[in-house]
Motif scaffolding. Structure first.
Motif, PDB file in Angstrom:
ATOM      1  N   LYS A 112       0.828  -1.208   0.000  1.00 23.10           N
ATOM      2  CA  LYS A 112       0.000   0.000   0.000  1.00 23.10           C
ATOM      3  C   LYS A 112       0.856   1.249   0.000  1.00 23.10           C
ATOM      4  N   GLN A 113       1.926   1.227   0.786  1.00 24.57           N
ATOM      5  CA  GLN A 113       2.821   2.390   0.871  1.00 24.57           C
ATOM      6  C   GLN A 113       3.477   2.679  -0.476  1.00 24.57           C
ATOM      7  N   LEU A 114       3.832   1.611  -1.202  1.00 25.60           N
ATOM      8  CA  LEU A 114       4.541   1.770  -2.472  1.00 25.60           C
ATOM      9  C   LEU A 114       3.617   1.726  -3.679  1.00 25.60           C
ATOM     10  N   ASN A 115       2.329   1.459  -3.437  1.00 27.17           N
ATOM     11  CA  ASN A 115       1.347   1.356  -4.514  1.00 27.17           C
ATOM     12  C   ASN A 115       1.732   0.265  -5.510  1.00 27.17           C
ATOM     13  N   ILE A 116       2.081  -0.910  -4.976  1.00 23.99           N
ATOM     14  CA  ILE A 116       2.417  -2.045  -5.820  1.00 23.99           C
ATOM     15  C   ILE A 116       1.594  -3.262  -5.365  1.00 23.99           C
ATOM     16  N   THR A 117       1.656  -4.342  -6.134  1.00 21.33           N
ATOM     17  CA  THR A 117       0.928  -5.559  -5.820  1.00 21.33           C
ATOM     18  C   THR A 117       1.513  -6.248  -4.585  1.00 21.33           C
ATOM     19  N   GLN A 118       0.655  -6.690  -3.668  1.00 21.94           N
ATOM     20  CA  GLN A 118       1.129  -7.331  -2.426  1.00 21.94           C
ATOM     21  C   GLN A 118       2.008  -8.525  -2.726  1.00 21.94           C
ATOM     22  N   GLN A 119       1.661  -9.315  -3.736  1.00 13.10           N
ATOM     23  CA  GLN A 119       2.422 -10.514  -4.059  1.00 13.10           C
ATOM     24  C   GLN A 119       3.789 -10.205  -4.672  1.00 13.10           C
ATOM     25  N   HIS A 120       4.069  -8.935  -4.901  1.00 14.08           N
ATOM     26  CA  HIS A 120       5.371  -8.523  -5.428  1.00 14.08           C
ATOM     27  C   HIS A 120       6.276  -7.982  -4.331  1.00 14.08           C
ATOM     28  N   VAL A 121       5.913  -8.262  -3.072  1.00 13.94           N
ATOM     29  CA  VAL A 121       6.718  -7.841  -1.919  1.00 13.94           C
ATOM     30  C   VAL A 121       7.286  -9.079  -1.236  1.00 13.94           C
ATOM     31  N   GLY A 122       8.610  -9.182  -1.181  1.00 15.15           N
ATOM     32  CA  GLY A 122       9.260 -10.265  -0.455  1.00 15.15           C
ATOM     33  C   GLY A 122       9.496  -9.870   0.992  1.00 15.15           C
ATOM     34  N   ILE A 123       9.454 -10.853   1.876  1.00 14.94           N
ATOM     35  CA  ILE A 123       9.608 -10.607   3.310  1.00 14.94           C
ATOM     36  C   ILE A 123      10.757 -11.458   3.844  1.00 14.94           C
TER      37      ILE A 123
END
Length: 412
Positions: A112-123
């Motif tokens: 949400k902060q970066l305005n990108i798809t959640q599935q494109h965030v690695g943790i």
């Protein structure tokens, strides 16, 4: 860490020991203090201004931590990442369904902060096992991702550390089709380090144009010769992971094994992996020396790897190196139980460039001279174990009194 850079390089390889994951085109990295630690930075991120093809390798420990499970699923399903966020101090391991949800919530906040798809965030997480993440502090960290004051590669390098004594990073550049391609890397790891992943995190970024499947193969081959060939203490962690992102912003034609300059990219990629792996081995908890075991003459590469790993994993070898004791018998013993394919009468061993075993027999040497050489920071053990074509190198460190002290009070 210039002193551990001993890998042969192509003339075209430009090495920057100040570089890191923020060096390639289109990548930004940063970090801040979110409150998981008392004062040190503990929350970091990597962001690509465009979607990046992604690949990853993960711990073989059956107690795989929640962030690894979430990230592995994302890459398997999408083969794309645009951001990675990392916290230190807390591993989010052995935390059940809540731990998985906490990792997913972190994903969602960052997306949400970066305005990108959640599935494109690695943790990724690293730290103490068995405690729930303080999600108020994690959320605070996510709210400041990409703020200009925190966007600095070195802040990311610092934010991911646990018991490390130094940051571990570099970048290299190589010319492909007349265009500059950059590969950057940052890693952490100091204890709970053993082949097949350890409590180590590695991140590699590149502006090369390369498909996810090709990137995955390149990463796996490179890890087999680097991160999977290091050991500090024989413990394989719950959180080990190496992630790679390639955003293609160098703007050359797609790289794969059929490309006429593929070997240049592959060499540069392997250089980054090996440098980071050696940096971890050298910075083992309480370590004072980097120990390299080079084995050749084995019947296969896999046998050579087993023997080399056995040498650097042996507590007796490690303590002898720490005590600067030329007890080569410990080396021979570690080799002998690692593989039944070794031919004793065709075995030769040198310790710090001094011959100690010839055709399976001990060699007379100057004890004082060898002891003096063992006082150096980098100790190399070379062994020939037959007439086969298999060869490999493994990296470890000595075992000191400080290792016990550090780990006896890790949670406090």
């Amino acid at each position: 860490m210039k002193d551990i850079e001993t890998i042969d390089t192509l003339d075209q390889l430009n090495i920057d020991l100040q570089g890191d994951v923020s060096s390639p085109l289109g990548f930004i990295a940063g970090g801040l203090h979110a409150g998981l630690r008392r004062t040190r930075k503990d929350f970091g991120w990597i962001y690509s201004t465009t979607e990046a093809n992604a690949a990853g390798v993960y711990t073989l420990n059956r107690f795989k931590a929640a962030p690894l499970i979430v990230t592995e699923a994302c890459i398997k399903n999408n083969q794309v990442l645009q951001a990675i966020v990392v916290n230190s101090a807390n591993a989010n391991a052995c935390t059940g369904e809540k731990g998985l949800q906490d990792a997913k919530d972190t994903q969602a906040w960052v997306a949400k902060q970066l305005n990108i798809t959640q599935q494109h965030v690695g943790i990724a997480s690293t730290g103490v096992i068995g405690s729930f993440l303080p999600m108020d502090k994690i959320q605070h960290g996510t709210e400041h991702v990409m703020e200009e004051q925190y966007n600095h590669g070195e802040y990311f390098n610092q934010a991911i550390l646990t018991t490390d004594t130094a940051t571990k990073h570099l970048s290299v550049q190589v010319e492909i089709e007349g265009k500059t391609v950059t590969i950057g890397g940052t890693a952490k790891g100091s204890g709970m380090i053993h082949p097949n992943m350890a409590t180590m995190l590695g991140f590699i970024t590149t502006d090369a144009n390369i498909e996810s499947d090709t990137l995955d193969g390149c990463l796996r081959e490179s890890v087999d010769e680097s991160f999977n060939m290091i050991t500090v203490d024989g413990d394989t962690s719950t959180n080990d992971m190496v992630l790679c992102m390639a955003n293609g912003q160098a703007n050359h034609t797609t790289l794969d094994a059929s490309h006429p300059e593929w070997h240049k990219f592959e060499h540069a990629f392997n250089f980054v992996s090996q440098y980071l792996a050696k940096s971890i081995a050298k910075d083992g908890e309480g370590a004072t020396k980097l120990v390299t075991a080079k084995v050749k003459g084995a019947i296969t590469t896999e046998e050579a790897r087993k023997i080399a790993k056995s040498i650097v994993s042996s507590s007796l070898v490690k303590t002898a190196i720490h005590g600067e004791d030329a007890n080569f018998g410990r080396i021979v013993a570690a080799m002998g139980y690692a593989s039944d394919s070794i031919v004793p009468s065709e075995t030769f061993v040198t310790l710090a460039k001094i011959s100690v075993v010839d055709e399976g027999m001990s060699v007379a040497f100057d004890e004082a001279d060898l002891k003096a050489k063992l006082q150096e920071d980098n100790i190399v053990i070379e062994a020939t174990v037959g007439q086969g074509n298999g060869e490999a190198a493994a990296y470890g460190c000595d075992l000191s009194y400080d290792y016990v002290s550090i780990n006896a009070s890790y949670r406090t």
